[in-house]
Enzyme design. Structure first.
Site, mmCIF file in Angstrom:
data_model
loop_
_atom_site.group_PDB
_atom_site.id
_atom_site.type_symbol
_atom_site.label_atom_id
_atom_site.label_comp_id
_atom_site.label_asym_id
_atom_site.label_seq_id
_atom_site.Cartn_x
_atom_site.Cartn_y
_atom_site.Cartn_z
ATOM 1 N N LEU A 52 0.818 -1.319 0.026
ATOM 2 C CA LEU A 52 -0.036 0.125 -0.021
ATOM 3 C C LEU A 52 0.727 1.319 -0.044
ATOM 4 O O LEU A 52 0.641 2.254 -0.726
ATOM 5 C CB LEU A 52 -1.101 0.186 1.170
ATOM 6 C CG LEU A 52 -2.157 -0.924 1.038
ATOM 7 C CD1 LEU A 52 -2.805 -1.311 2.529
ATOM 8 C CD2 LEU A 52 -3.160 -0.461 0.167
ATOM 9 N N SER A 62 -9.757 -11.329 21.713
ATOM 10 C CA SER A 62 -10.868 -11.260 20.699
ATOM 11 C C SER A 62 -10.922 -12.439 19.694
ATOM 12 O O SER A 62 -11.775 -12.755 19.175
ATOM 13 C CB SER A 62 -11.020 -9.878 20.010
ATOM 14 O OG SER A 62 -9.492 -9.290 19.534
ATOM 15 N N GLU A 104 -7.603 -9.461 6.078
ATOM 16 C CA GLU A 104 -8.731 -8.732 5.566
ATOM 17 C C GLU A 104 -8.311 -7.237 5.398
ATOM 18 O O GLU A 104 -7.878 -6.783 6.367
ATOM 19 C CB GLU A 104 -9.802 -8.741 6.860
ATOM 20 C CG GLU A 104 -11.236 -8.032 6.730
ATOM 21 C CD GLU A 104 -11.948 -7.936 7.730
ATOM 22 O OE1 GLU A 104 -12.930 -8.980 7.825
ATOM 23 O OE2 GLU A 104 -11.739 -7.315 8.688
ATOM 24 N N ASN A 140 -15.383 6.630 6.888
ATOM 25 C CA ASN A 140 -14.844 6.073 8.070
ATOM 26 C C ASN A 140 -15.337 7.204 9.071
ATOM 27 O O ASN A 140 -15.425 6.460 10.278
ATOM 28 C CB ASN A 140 -13.097 6.422 7.789
ATOM 29 C CG ASN A 140 -12.418 5.793 8.977
ATOM 30 O OD1 ASN A 140 -12.794 4.444 9.338
ATOM 31 N ND2 ASN A 140 -11.738 6.645 9.721
ATOM 32 N N ARG A 190 -6.844 -1.348 7.631
ATOM 33 C CA ARG A 190 -7.958 -0.616 7.291
ATOM 34 C C ARG A 190 -7.409 0.653 6.354
ATOM 35 O O ARG A 190 -6.219 1.353 6.584
ATOM 36 C CB ARG A 190 -8.694 -0.112 8.528
ATOM 37 C CG ARG A 190 -9.795 0.783 8.011
ATOM 38 C CD ARG A 190 -10.785 1.461 9.125
ATOM 39 N NE ARG A 190 -11.273 -0.047 9.691
ATOM 40 C CZ ARG A 190 -11.708 -0.134 11.237
ATOM 41 N NH1 ARG A 190 -11.285 0.728 11.984
ATOM 42 N NH2 ARG A 190 -12.435 -1.315 11.644
ATOM 43 N N LYS A 243 -14.234 -14.655 19.488
ATOM 44 C CA LYS A 243 -14.951 -14.876 18.114
ATOM 45 C C LYS A 243 -14.900 -16.286 18.062
ATOM 46 O O LYS A 243 -15.952 -16.774 17.517
ATOM 47 C CB LYS A 243 -13.916 -14.278 17.185
ATOM 48 C CG LYS A 243 -14.601 -14.249 15.632
ATOM 49 C CD LYS A 243 -14.200 -13.265 14.864
ATOM 50 C CE LYS A 243 -15.039 -13.338 13.476
ATOM 51 N NZ LYS A 243 -14.446 -12.119 12.739
ATOM 52 N N HIS A 290 -19.136 3.004 15.799
ATOM 53 C CA HIS A 290 -18.631 2.021 16.592
ATOM 54 C C HIS A 290 -18.519 2.395 17.884
ATOM 55 O O HIS A 290 -18.776 1.457 18.825
ATOM 56 C CB HIS A 290 -17.267 1.705 16.159
ATOM 57 C CG HIS A 290 -16.547 0.411 16.669
ATOM 58 N ND1 HIS A 290 -15.707 0.979 17.841
ATOM 59 C CD2 HIS A 290 -16.740 -0.900 16.405
ATOM 60 C CE1 HIS A 290 -15.359 -0.591 18.171
ATOM 61 N NE2 HIS A 290 -15.813 -1.480 17.397
ATOM 62 N N ARG A 343 -3.565 -3.997 12.102
ATOM 63 C CA ARG A 343 -3.398 -4.535 13.194
ATOM 64 C C ARG A 343 -3.432 -6.290 13.289
ATOM 65 O O ARG A 343 -4.141 -6.807 12.430
ATOM 66 C CB ARG A 343 -4.695 -4.140 14.333
ATOM 67 C CG ARG A 343 -5.916 -4.531 13.982
ATOM 68 C CD ARG A 343 -6.625 -5.648 14.702
ATOM 69 N NE ARG A 343 -7.828 -5.983 14.319
ATOM 70 C CZ ARG A 343 -8.140 -7.149 13.633
ATOM 71 N NH1 ARG A 343 -7.039 -7.774 12.729
ATOM 72 N NH2 ARG A 343 -9.275 -7.284 13.218
ATOM 73 N N VAL A 344 -3.176 -6.753 14.151
ATOM 74 C CA VAL A 344 -3.125 -8.470 14.592
ATOM 75 C C VAL A 344 -4.319 -8.553 15.595
ATOM 76 O O VAL A 344 -3.870 -7.781 16.845
ATOM 77 C CB VAL A 344 -1.843 -9.021 14.634
ATOM 78 C CG1 VAL A 344 -2.275 -10.640 15.153
ATOM 79 C CG2 VAL A 344 -1.068 -8.885 13.497
#
Ligand code: GTP
Ligand code: MG
Length: 233
Positions: free
Chosen positions: A56, A84, A174, A183, A112, A88, A190, A78-79
């Site tokens: 990118l 989380s 992702e 955004n 993102r 999940k 969020h 981020r990893v």
């Protein structure tokens, strides 16, 4: 040529099928204890994430030379935290194993990408997907078809080739691409939704959706201005 065939297979199957194929999973050594296996697995995702972020960055800088502006406003990677990931997996009713994690959770590495204009979103996605070490697993276009609540973004799950000392691995990442206005809405929504003890009433949800549509309208107008003013060659 063998490689090309495999790549073609990969882009035409779903991730679940791909992940069942052991050739595509990082080889976690059996003799490592679970804790070490886990951190080794996360290291693979970190490497995939770095690879995408570097791509990118290169696209953005190259575009800057040609067009005197950036199609990417910002990139965040981020990893997913251990906590989380576990949450999940519980929610999905998965067994707590590393292989279940690797075959079912596709957003362990997440990027993102925020772009000024909607056309940038698609252009950046197209440029990434045209690279031969990236294959598309799934694409969800929540810009063309926004979610019921008004959420807009372009979501890609890709496999990126990463070369390690002994082997190459295809790592799932992702990638969420959205405009600055999208955004703005998503970050704000969020915060409202994830605040503990907050229940959004139907009216509140309607108002939020209304905000999303205002953002979309602004995006549309900005896009028209961009199309007029920023003719790229
Ligand atoms: P997850 O289980 O959350 O991964 O959902 P999914 O598998 O249905 O994937 P989807 O592509 O719909 O959403 C994945 C991610 O997009 C989420 O983890 C969020 O980061 C983001 N996202 C999706 N919907 C919303 C939304 O309504 N609001 C906000 N703020 N973010 C969203
Ligand atoms: Mg997700």
């Amino acid at each position: 040529t063998v490689d090309v065939t495999v790549r073609k297979e990969v882009s035409e199957t779903t991730y679940t099928e791909v992940a069942r194929d052991d050739r595509l999973l990082p080889q976690i050594y059996d003799y490592l204890d679970t804790e070490k296996q886990f951190s080794r697995a996360l290291f693979f995702y970190e490497a995939g994430l770095q690879q995408i972020m570097a791509k990118l960055e290169i696209l953005n800088r190259e575009f800057q030379y040609g067009n005197d502006r950036n199609p990417i406003e910002s990139v965040k990677g981020r990893v997913k935290s251990e906590q989380s990931i576990v949450e999940k997996m519980k929610k999905k009713g998965l067994p707590m194993t590393i292989s279940a994690m690797m075959s079912n959770i596709y957003d362990i590495a997440g990027v993102r990408v925020i772009c000024p204009f909607i056309s940038d979103v698609y252009q950046v996605a197209r440029m990434l997907l045209s690279q031969k070490d990236i294959s598309l697993v799934t694409m969800k276009d929540y810009i063309k078809q926004p979610k019921e609540n008004g959420y807009r973004s372009l979501h890609l799950i890709v496999l990126v080739d990463v070369f390690f000392s002994e082997q190459m691995q295809k790592i799932p990442v992702e990638i969420q691409l959205r405009s600055i206005a999208m955004n703005c809405w998503a970050s704000t929504e969020h915060q409202l939704r994830y605040k503990k003890d907050h229940v959004l009433t139907d009216d509140m949800q309607k108002e939020l959706k209304c905000c999303a549509e205002l953002m979309a309208e602004a995006d549309q107008i900005m896009q028209e201005l961009a199309t007029d003013l920023l003719k790229e060659d």
